[in-house]
Design a protein around this motif. Sequence first.
Motif, mmCIF file in Angstrom:
data_model
loop_
_atom_site.group_PDB
_atom_site.id
_atom_site.type_symbol
_atom_site.label_atom_id
_atom_site.label_comp_id
_atom_site.label_asym_id
_atom_site.label_seq_id
_atom_site.Cartn_x
_atom_site.Cartn_y
_atom_site.Cartn_z
ATOM 1 N N LEU A 20 -25.725 14.770 120.039
ATOM 2 C CA LEU A 20 -26.316 16.022 119.631
ATOM 3 C C LEU A 20 -27.857 15.715 119.270
ATOM 4 C CD1 LEU A 20 -26.374 18.983 118.626
ATOM 5 C CD2 LEU A 20 -25.707 18.074 116.285
ATOM 6 N N LYS A 21 -28.843 16.520 119.586
ATOM 7 C CA LYS A 21 -30.162 16.488 119.343
ATOM 8 C C LYS A 21 -30.573 16.955 117.947
ATOM 9 C CE LYS A 21 -31.902 15.594 123.898
ATOM 10 N NZ LYS A 21 -30.766 14.896 124.076
ATOM 11 N N GLN A 22 -31.322 16.288 117.322
ATOM 12 C CA GLN A 22 -31.672 16.764 116.020
ATOM 13 C C GLN A 22 -32.342 17.900 115.990
ATOM 14 O OE1 GLN A 22 -34.409 14.441 113.460
ATOM 15 N NE2 GLN A 22 -33.772 12.578 114.525
ATOM 16 N N SER A 23 -32.921 18.327 116.892
ATOM 17 C CA SER A 23 -33.567 19.676 117.091
ATOM 18 C C SER A 23 -32.757 20.727 117.284
ATOM 19 C CB SER A 23 -34.701 19.788 118.121
ATOM 20 O OG SER A 23 -33.933 19.345 119.457
ATOM 21 N N GLU A 24 -31.479 20.485 118.183
ATOM 22 C CA GLU A 24 -30.356 21.506 118.360
ATOM 23 C C GLU A 24 -29.896 21.747 117.072
ATOM 24 O OE1 GLU A 24 -26.983 22.385 121.360
ATOM 25 O OE2 GLU A 24 -28.007 20.470 121.477
ATOM 26 N N LEU A 25 -29.550 20.944 116.105
ATOM 27 C CA LEU A 25 -28.991 20.950 114.954
ATOM 28 C C LEU A 25 -29.941 21.645 113.783
ATOM 29 C CD1 LEU A 25 -26.836 20.123 113.108
ATOM 30 C CD2 LEU A 25 -27.968 18.349 112.470
ATOM 31 N N ILE A 26 -30.879 21.523 113.862
ATOM 32 C CA ILE A 26 -32.054 21.953 112.898
ATOM 33 C C ILE A 26 -31.950 23.650 113.358
ATOM 34 C CG2 ILE A 26 -34.081 22.035 112.020
ATOM 35 C CD1 ILE A 26 -32.663 19.992 110.847
ATOM 36 N N ILE A 27 -32.303 23.670 114.515
ATOM 37 C CA ILE A 27 -32.332 25.121 115.097
ATOM 38 C C ILE A 27 -31.320 26.040 114.836
ATOM 39 C CG2 ILE A 27 -32.701 26.406 117.362
ATOM 40 C CD1 ILE A 27 -34.762 24.236 118.083
ATOM 41 N N SER A 28 -29.988 25.526 115.047
ATOM 42 C CA SER A 28 -28.796 25.897 114.805
ATOM 43 C C SER A 28 -28.631 26.689 113.397
ATOM 44 C CB SER A 28 -27.618 25.494 115.196
ATOM 45 O OG SER A 28 -27.364 24.451 114.419
ATOM 46 N N VAL A 29 -29.256 25.626 112.350
ATOM 47 C CA VAL A 29 -29.204 25.877 111.026
ATOM 48 C C VAL A 29 -30.191 27.077 110.791
ATOM 49 C CG1 VAL A 29 -29.838 24.988 108.738
ATOM 50 C CG2 VAL A 29 -28.448 23.585 110.288
ATOM 51 N N LEU A 30 -31.414 27.065 111.451
ATOM 52 C CA LEU A 30 -32.256 27.881 110.904
ATOM 53 C C LEU A 30 -31.875 29.242 111.587
ATOM 54 C CD1 LEU A 30 -35.746 26.111 111.901
ATOM 55 C CD2 LEU A 30 -34.766 26.428 109.664
ATOM 56 N N VAL A 31 -31.653 29.364 112.714
ATOM 57 C CA VAL A 31 -31.131 30.428 113.347
ATOM 58 C C VAL A 31 -29.851 31.454 112.510
ATOM 59 C CG1 VAL A 31 -29.900 31.669 115.525
ATOM 60 C CG2 VAL A 31 -31.851 30.251 115.751
ATOM 61 N N SER A 32 -29.050 30.553 112.082
ATOM 62 C CA SER A 32 -28.028 31.162 111.209
ATOM 63 C C SER A 32 -28.435 31.715 110.110
ATOM 64 C CB SER A 32 -26.816 29.995 111.091
ATOM 65 O OG SER A 32 -27.177 28.895 110.388
ATOM 66 N N ARG A 33 -29.379 31.023 109.400
ATOM 67 C CA ARG A 33 -29.879 31.499 108.156
ATOM 68 C C ARG A 33 -30.629 32.711 108.491
ATOM 69 N NH1 ARG A 33 -28.226 28.506 103.361
ATOM 70 N NH2 ARG A 33 -26.919 27.212 104.274
ATOM 71 N N VAL A 34 -31.514 32.855 109.508
ATOM 72 C CA VAL A 34 -32.252 33.767 109.687
ATOM 73 C C VAL A 34 -31.382 35.317 110.074
ATOM 74 C CG1 VAL A 34 -33.817 35.228 111.680
ATOM 75 C CG2 VAL A 34 -34.291 32.978 110.694
ATOM 76 N N ILE A 35 -30.054 34.879 110.616
ATOM 77 C CA ILE A 35 -29.049 36.153 110.759
ATOM 78 C C ILE A 35 -28.661 36.548 109.259
ATOM 79 C CG2 ILE A 35 -26.684 36.441 111.429
ATOM 80 C CD1 ILE A 35 -27.396 34.594 113.794
ATOM 81 N N VAL A 36 -28.312 35.400 108.389
ATOM 82 C CA VAL A 36 -27.834 35.787 107.272
ATOM 83 C C VAL A 36 -29.026 36.563 106.481
ATOM 84 C CG1 VAL A 36 -27.418 34.871 104.779
ATOM 85 C CG2 VAL A 36 -26.479 33.903 106.871
ATOM 86 N N ALA A 37 -30.295 36.047 106.425
ATOM 87 C CA ALA A 37 -31.466 36.985 105.695
ATOM 88 C C ALA A 37 -31.540 38.364 106.389
ATOM 89 C CB ALA A 37 -32.711 36.176 106.333
ATOM 90 N N LEU A 38 -31.263 38.643 107.594
ATOM 91 C CA LEU A 38 -31.321 40.132 108.302
ATOM 92 C C LEU A 38 -30.196 40.605 107.530
ATOM 93 C CD1 LEU A 38 -32.304 39.467 111.930
ATOM 94 C CD2 LEU A 38 -33.651 39.939 109.931
ATOM 95 N N GLY A 39 -28.894 40.039 107.369
ATOM 96 C CA GLY A 39 -27.520 40.578 107.027
ATOM 97 C C GLY A 39 -28.018 41.231 105.474
ATOM 98 N N GLN A 40 -28.749 40.297 104.759
ATOM 99 C CA GLN A 40 -29.422 40.543 103.373
ATOM 100 C C GLN A 40 -30.089 41.836 103.305
ATOM 101 O OE1 GLN A 40 -30.606 36.553 102.426
ATOM 102 N NE2 GLN A 40 -29.142 36.307 101.008
ATOM 103 N N THR A 41 -30.779 41.909 104.023
ATOM 104 C CA THR A 41 -31.754 43.055 104.428
ATOM 105 C C THR A 41 -31.108 44.409 104.547
ATOM 106 O OG1 THR A 41 -33.449 41.382 105.252
ATOM 107 C CG2 THR A 41 -33.835 43.998 105.512
ATOM 108 N N VAL A 42 -30.098 44.376 105.308
ATOM 109 C CA VAL A 42 -29.499 45.400 105.890
ATOM 110 C C VAL A 42 -28.607 45.722 104.667
ATOM 111 C CG1 VAL A 42 -27.662 46.570 107.219
ATOM 112 C CG2 VAL A 42 -29.405 45.185 108.447
ATOM 113 N N PHE A 43 -27.837 44.846 104.038
ATOM 114 C CA PHE A 43 -27.068 45.274 102.622
ATOM 115 C C PHE A 43 -27.764 45.798 101.724
ATOM 116 C CE2 PHE A 43 -24.680 43.882 98.645
ATOM 117 C CZ PHE A 43 -23.571 44.530 99.160
ATOM 118 N N LEU A 44 -29.065 45.247 101.290
ATOM 119 C CA LEU A 44 -29.703 45.746 100.408
ATOM 120 C C LEU A 44 -30.361 46.987 100.569
ATOM 121 C CD1 LEU A 44 -31.436 42.426 99.000
ATOM 122 C CD2 LEU A 44 -29.778 43.735 97.538
ATOM 123 N N ALA A 45 -30.832 47.062 101.792
ATOM 124 C CA ALA A 45 -31.344 48.734 101.973
ATOM 125 C C ALA A 45 -30.140 49.812 101.867
ATOM 126 C CB ALA A 45 -31.938 48.529 103.611
#
Lengths: 316, 251
Positions: free
Chosen positions: B97-122
Amino acid sequence: MSNVIEISNLKKVYDLPRADRKSGKINFEAVKGISFSVKKGEIFGILGPNGAGKTTTLEIIEGLKKQTSGEVFILGLDNRTSGDEIKKRIGVQLQSSEYMNLMTLSELLELFASLYESKANVDELLGFVNLVNKKNSLVKDLSGGQKQRFTLASGLVNDPEVLFLDEPTTGLDPRARRDVWELVRRINEKGVTIVLTTHYMEEAEYLCNRVAIMDSGEVLAINDPSQLINSIATTTQVSFLTEDVISQELWDGINGVEEMHSLSAPKVILEINNLDAVGPVIKRLRDRKINFSSFTVKTATLEDVYLDLTGKVFEV
Amino acid sequence: MSSSFNQLLLMNLRLVYRNRSGLFFTLIMPTLIYVALSVLPIGASFGSGNGQVNYSKYVLPGIIAMTIMQGGIYGLAYWMIDLKARGVIKRFLVTPLKQSELIISVLVSRVIVALGQTVFLALVGIIFFHVTVSANILFVFVIATLGASIFLLIGLLISMFANTYEAAAPITTAVGLPLTFLGNIFFPTEGLPKVLRYIGEALPITYLADGIRTLFLTTGIPKSVWVDLAVLLGWLMIILVVALRKFRLKE
């Protein structure tokens, strides 16, 4: 090529953190120019106390660390230029058997298999380590021994040619340790070359075809465990406790008794050079109606080899 | 996308929703804070764009911005430190596994979570507190994604410098406090002393909160939102450059 790993003059120097720089010393040589090779199909052990440089050596081979100098070839590939190719063909069990706790075993195996662009045969892998019934359990619900067995399974997802095990049984109870040993043997029987580090003498003696004894960043000796033990001039010791006075003449005529020490009475110690002498020694004691107890026979172990090589008692 | 990336993304999302105590911080606590601030007789009204707005409407975008910020600076930083300390990251580094792939997957998943939080709070605002969201929801997502990326990268950087919770705590506090109180999360910063106001005006969270707030409270896409967008992009570039330079998972 019959050597799976070739290491020559491997050296690793760490910069010391500022706080640890005493008397102008700014770095620390963890591995001091070691050389060894591992043959195809064997179980090769690196034995030594904590801080001997075992894990550093392993982590350089696994691609987690870069060597300061020296050469490392794995499956004929240079670790400085072919790290990615090497990673595809080796399996690794790290010292810590920690995972994402909230994943199930089958999810993790599928994940790890995908990292090698393959599919995991979850049932077969878990069956091999006797964890099929834990397939859908979360990692955090496993016991220490189960975790260690799972770690072995996860190291096998890519059908590695070489498997590296860093202290595979540290912290396990004797029963769990036995289980791991059996698994390691069975993996080896499938043709996988195994390199393991350990600070358990009996583990090295029991499992390894050959052992490298490491201390303070150096390899002191490499051989198969029984050869190492035979190579040191230690004889078998017979000892027992008795209130009676015993002189060296008592043993006259018994083949193999070399020397007697009775300095720490009531303990008597006999040095014998031949295990066949044990029977006659007991018979002689009985014939002369000598009361004795706690009769023990102690042959040399790798511990004695370590003592012989380093002048230090082996301490983890 | 490779199957390993999908698996990693799946893993990261599973780890978020299976983590009960984590869910408390990602969803329940911000909701409680929002509800408390809406129900308590704060009574203040603030002028904003098209006139007077009650506090509940004013504070909702601020709470969303704060939640996104905390997900990076506290959430991701501590999560990464825990994985590093337990040797889990190493386990991935011995695979191809490439380090970058690991990190990008973490970041993308957390952005998805952030968008979910945005929708939930709205949704909490819309359903319980008569908040009307007049904005182009896609544009809200763009702003939220930019903001989340900035704070996730800051969290990642913190985890690069600190190897233990003890080492991370003062850093997250030093970074998190000004972001919480000098941005315009809870109140407009006009009343603050000059120096603090200038600091606040430089912080990315100010533009995140302001962008979402403007989009929620006004129709269309006012000019100020483009300013917010531009400043957030600028911040993202700066953080990205630093992160790429300092980034390392190995020794």
